[in-house]
Design a protein around this motif. Structure first.
Motif, mmCIF file in Angstrom:
data_model
loop_
_atom_site.group_PDB
_atom_site.id
_atom_site.type_symbol
_atom_site.label_atom_id
_atom_site.label_comp_id
_atom_site.label_asym_id
_atom_site.label_seq_id
_atom_site.Cartn_x
_atom_site.Cartn_y
_atom_site.Cartn_z
ATOM 1 N N THR A 1 0.814 -1.216 0.000
ATOM 2 C CA THR A 1 0.000 0.000 0.000
ATOM 3 C C THR A 1 0.849 1.267 0.000
ATOM 4 O OG1 THR A 1 -0.177 0.182 2.415
ATOM 5 C CG2 THR A 1 -1.801 -1.211 1.290
ATOM 6 N N GLU A 2 2.158 1.131 0.160
ATOM 7 C CA GLU A 2 3.048 2.293 0.190
ATOM 8 C C GLU A 2 3.849 2.461 -1.101
ATOM 9 O OE1 GLU A 2 5.481 1.720 3.614
ATOM 10 O OE2 GLU A 2 3.842 2.067 5.056
ATOM 11 N N GLN A 3 3.546 1.666 -2.104
ATOM 12 C CA GLN A 3 4.329 1.684 -3.335
ATOM 13 C C GLN A 3 3.896 2.807 -4.270
ATOM 14 O OE1 GLN A 3 7.007 -0.499 -3.551
ATOM 15 N NE2 GLN A 3 6.309 -0.801 -1.431
ATOM 16 N N HIS A 4 4.864 3.606 -4.701
ATOM 17 C CA HIS A 4 4.595 4.687 -5.655
ATOM 18 C C HIS A 4 4.759 4.130 -7.069
ATOM 19 C CE1 HIS A 4 4.499 8.164 -2.806
ATOM 20 N NE2 HIS A 4 5.106 7.260 -2.035
ATOM 21 N N VAL A 5 3.699 3.521 -7.546
ATOM 22 C CA VAL A 5 3.677 2.899 -8.868
ATOM 23 C C VAL A 5 2.408 3.355 -9.589
ATOM 24 C CG1 VAL A 5 5.046 0.866 -8.263
ATOM 25 C CG2 VAL A 5 2.576 0.861 -7.868
ATOM 26 N N ASP A 6 2.311 3.017 -10.862
ATOM 27 C CA ASP A 6 1.099 3.374 -11.601
ATOM 28 C C ASP A 6 -0.091 2.546 -11.140
ATOM 29 O OD1 ASP A 6 2.500 5.246 -13.103
ATOM 30 O OD2 ASP A 6 3.023 3.782 -14.644
ATOM 31 N N ALA A 7 0.135 1.261 -10.930
ATOM 32 C CA ALA A 7 -0.972 0.379 -10.535
ATOM 33 C C ALA A 7 -0.519 -0.618 -9.486
ATOM 34 C CB ALA A 7 -1.512 -0.363 -11.753
ATOM 35 N N VAL A 8 -1.384 -0.854 -8.523
ATOM 36 C CA VAL A 8 -1.177 -1.864 -7.486
ATOM 37 C C VAL A 8 -2.160 -2.993 -7.737
ATOM 38 C CG1 VAL A 8 -1.536 -2.362 -5.045
ATOM 39 C CG2 VAL A 8 -0.290 -0.306 -5.711
ATOM 40 N N GLY B 1 -7.858 5.457 -5.027
ATOM 41 C CA GLY B 1 -8.257 6.254 -3.881
ATOM 42 C C GLY B 1 -7.103 7.023 -3.279
ATOM 43 N N GLU B 2 -6.838 6.807 -2.008
ATOM 44 C CA GLU B 2 -5.791 7.535 -1.295
ATOM 45 C C GLU B 2 -4.435 6.824 -1.322
ATOM 46 O OE1 GLU B 2 -7.144 8.562 2.615
ATOM 47 O OE2 GLU B 2 -9.137 9.145 1.904
ATOM 48 N N LEU B 3 -4.329 5.749 -2.059
ATOM 49 C CA LEU B 3 -3.035 5.088 -2.210
ATOM 50 C C LEU B 3 -2.103 5.944 -3.066
ATOM 51 C CD1 LEU B 3 -4.161 1.428 -3.031
ATOM 52 C CD2 LEU B 3 -3.252 2.246 -0.856
ATOM 53 N N PRO B 4 -0.794 5.795 -2.933
ATOM 54 C CA PRO B 4 0.146 6.548 -3.772
ATOM 55 C C PRO B 4 0.312 5.915 -5.154
ATOM 56 C CG PRO B 4 1.363 5.232 -2.200
ATOM 57 C CD PRO B 4 -0.091 5.057 -1.850
ATOM 58 N N ALA B 5 -0.760 5.395 -5.705
ATOM 59 C CA ALA B 5 -0.796 4.822 -7.046
ATOM 60 C C ALA B 5 -1.984 5.437 -7.757
ATOM 61 C CB ALA B 5 -0.939 3.303 -6.977
ATOM 62 N N GLN B 6 -2.092 5.168 -9.067
ATOM 63 C CA GLN B 6 -3.232 5.699 -9.812
ATOM 64 C C GLN B 6 -4.401 4.727 -9.848
ATOM 65 O OE1 GLN B 6 -0.548 6.998 -13.352
ATOM 66 N NE2 GLN B 6 -2.318 8.338 -13.424
ATOM 67 N N TRP B 7 -4.089 3.446 -9.932
ATOM 68 C CA TRP B 7 -5.142 2.447 -10.054
ATOM 69 C C TRP B 7 -4.866 1.247 -9.155
ATOM 70 C CZ3 TRP B 7 -2.495 3.989 -14.636
ATOM 71 C CH2 TRP B 7 -3.182 4.926 -15.425
ATOM 72 N N VAL B 8 -5.946 0.548 -8.823
ATOM 73 C CA VAL B 8 -5.864 -0.778 -8.216
ATOM 74 C C VAL B 8 -6.435 -1.770 -9.223
ATOM 75 C CG1 VAL B 8 -6.686 -2.315 -6.399
ATOM 76 C CG2 VAL B 8 -6.057 0.035 -5.838
ATOM 77 N N ILE B 9 -5.672 -2.813 -9.484
ATOM 78 C CA ILE B 9 -6.146 -3.892 -10.351
ATOM 79 C C ILE B 9 -6.484 -5.072 -9.447
ATOM 80 C CG2 ILE B 9 -5.553 -5.466 -12.218
ATOM 81 C CD1 ILE B 9 -3.564 -3.350 -13.216
ATOM 82 N N HIS B 10 -7.761 -5.402 -9.394
ATOM 83 C CA HIS B 10 -8.237 -6.478 -8.522
ATOM 84 C C HIS B 10 -8.225 -7.800 -9.284
ATOM 85 C CE1 HIS B 10 -9.912 -3.365 -5.777
ATOM 86 N NE2 HIS B 10 -10.100 -2.718 -6.917
ATOM 87 N N THR B 11 -7.662 -8.836 -8.668
ATOM 88 C CA THR B 11 -7.682 -10.163 -9.282
ATOM 89 C C THR B 11 -7.959 -11.193 -8.195
ATOM 90 O OG1 THR B 11 -6.497 -11.674 -10.770
ATOM 91 C CG2 THR B 11 -5.192 -10.615 -9.043
ATOM 92 N N VAL B 12 -8.624 -12.268 -8.577
ATOM 93 C CA VAL B 12 -9.022 -13.292 -7.613
ATOM 94 C C VAL B 12 -8.198 -14.549 -7.851
ATOM 95 C CG1 VAL B 12 -10.921 -14.693 -6.714
ATOM 96 C CG2 VAL B 12 -11.356 -12.361 -7.530
#
Length: 311
Positions: A11-18, A71-82
């Motif tokens: 959650t602390e990673q400064h990347v484009d997507a987590v 959201g408030e993460l230091p990334a632009q997007w969250v990619i959800h995978t199951v």
């Protein structure tokens, strides 16, 4: 693509997507899933609820991926995978699909850097070594525009498993070739000119050592290479991979037979085998000089530089 491993909090990673190891409900949970929702805040949950109300009424299927805001993460997007539970039918393919689909979504978003957790390696029961192997091999092989895939592991045991998997898998042919293309033309001109100018005296390897440095202690013999060979040695490209295993499985070792018809990446792998081998067995470079491997490596690099580099 560059693959890295990091010991830390995703959650602390400064990347484009987590990438989130989500459950199928997309509404949060434990582990990485819970941490991302807590840190990212309500905006992530709102978009997940909208996805459930529209496209994923029954939840996100195992092995698929979908993006939301970070959201408030230091990334632009969250990619959800199951991810799949360990022992499920087609579990390896489903886990591999999580990584492939996440990278596909990342490409659609235009994300250049992506941070991955160890999908399914927590409560879903996957052994760390197997989860790491599937993850790393799948990401290495993926056809993607992502420049960096970063595996972020909180648990030290899982971190070591991923580090070992990266070491064993090594970069793809495409990744090695991209690294070659990044080197300036002057590098190649210098290497080829130095190789063309080698004399018999340059190729001769002398051995030092063998002297008693103090009573009862004799200095071990060591090879002394010419300045020309040392310069060529310093200009040869290398890659990080499991080169001792590659030696056993690859027909071009030791003399580079057939290397001219192989991908240029194999020239880099063969060069690495000798360069790293020198650190463990004095005289490895001498072997490469005498058996023709050095000549074969540079010839393959020259062919790539002159005929293949520009596509």
């Amino acid at each position: 693509m560059k693959i890295t491993t990091v010991h830390g909090d995703i959650t602390e990673q400064h990347v484009d997507a987590v990438v989130n190891a989500a459950n199928s409900s997309l509404l949060g949970g434990g582990g990485v899933d819970g941490a991302i929702h807590r840190r990212g805040g309500k905006a992530i949950l709102d978009e997940c609820r909208a996805l459930r109300a529209s496209k994923y009424g029954r939840g996100l299927p195992t092995g698929q991926a979908v993006a939301t805001t970070a959201g408030e993460l230091p990334a632009q997007w969250v990619i959800h995978t199951v991810g799949p539970g360990y022992g499920a039918d087609d579990r390896v393919e489903l886990l591999a699909s999580c990584y492939r689909e996440s990278l596909r979504v990342a490409d659609e978003l235009g994300a250049a850097t992506v941070a991955f957790p160890a999908v399914s390696a927590g409560s879903y029961g996957w052994p760390a070594e197997e989860a790491a192997r599937v993850a790393v091999e799948t990401v290495w092989a993926a056809d993607t525009k992502v420049a960096e895939a970063r595996f972020v592991l909180f648990d030290e045991t899982v971190l070591r498993a991923f580090q070992d998997a990266v070491r064993k898998a090594g970069p793809t042919d495409a990744a090695i070739t991209a690294d070659l293309a990044a080197l300036p033309d002057a590098h190649w001109r210098r290497l080829f000119a130095r190789m063309d100018g080698l004399t018999n005296a340059d190729r001769e390897v002398k051995w030092g050592g063998g002297n008693e440095v103090k009573p009862g202690v004799t200095q071990l013999p060591y090879p002394v290479y010419s300045d020309a060979i040392q310069e060529i040695r310093g200009m040869l490209p290398i890659a990080v991979f499991d080169w001792p295993k590659w030696i056993q499985d690859n027909p071009v070792f030791p003399e580079g037979s057939g290397l001219d018809e192989r991908p240029v990446a194999d020239a880099v792998r063969l060069a690495t085998t000798y360069l790293r081998g020198e650190r463990f067995s004095d005289g490895a470079i001498q072997q490469a000089i005498e058996n023709g491997a050095l000549r074969a490596i540079v010839a393959r690099l020259r062919k790539w530089s002159e005929q293949e580099k520009l596509g």
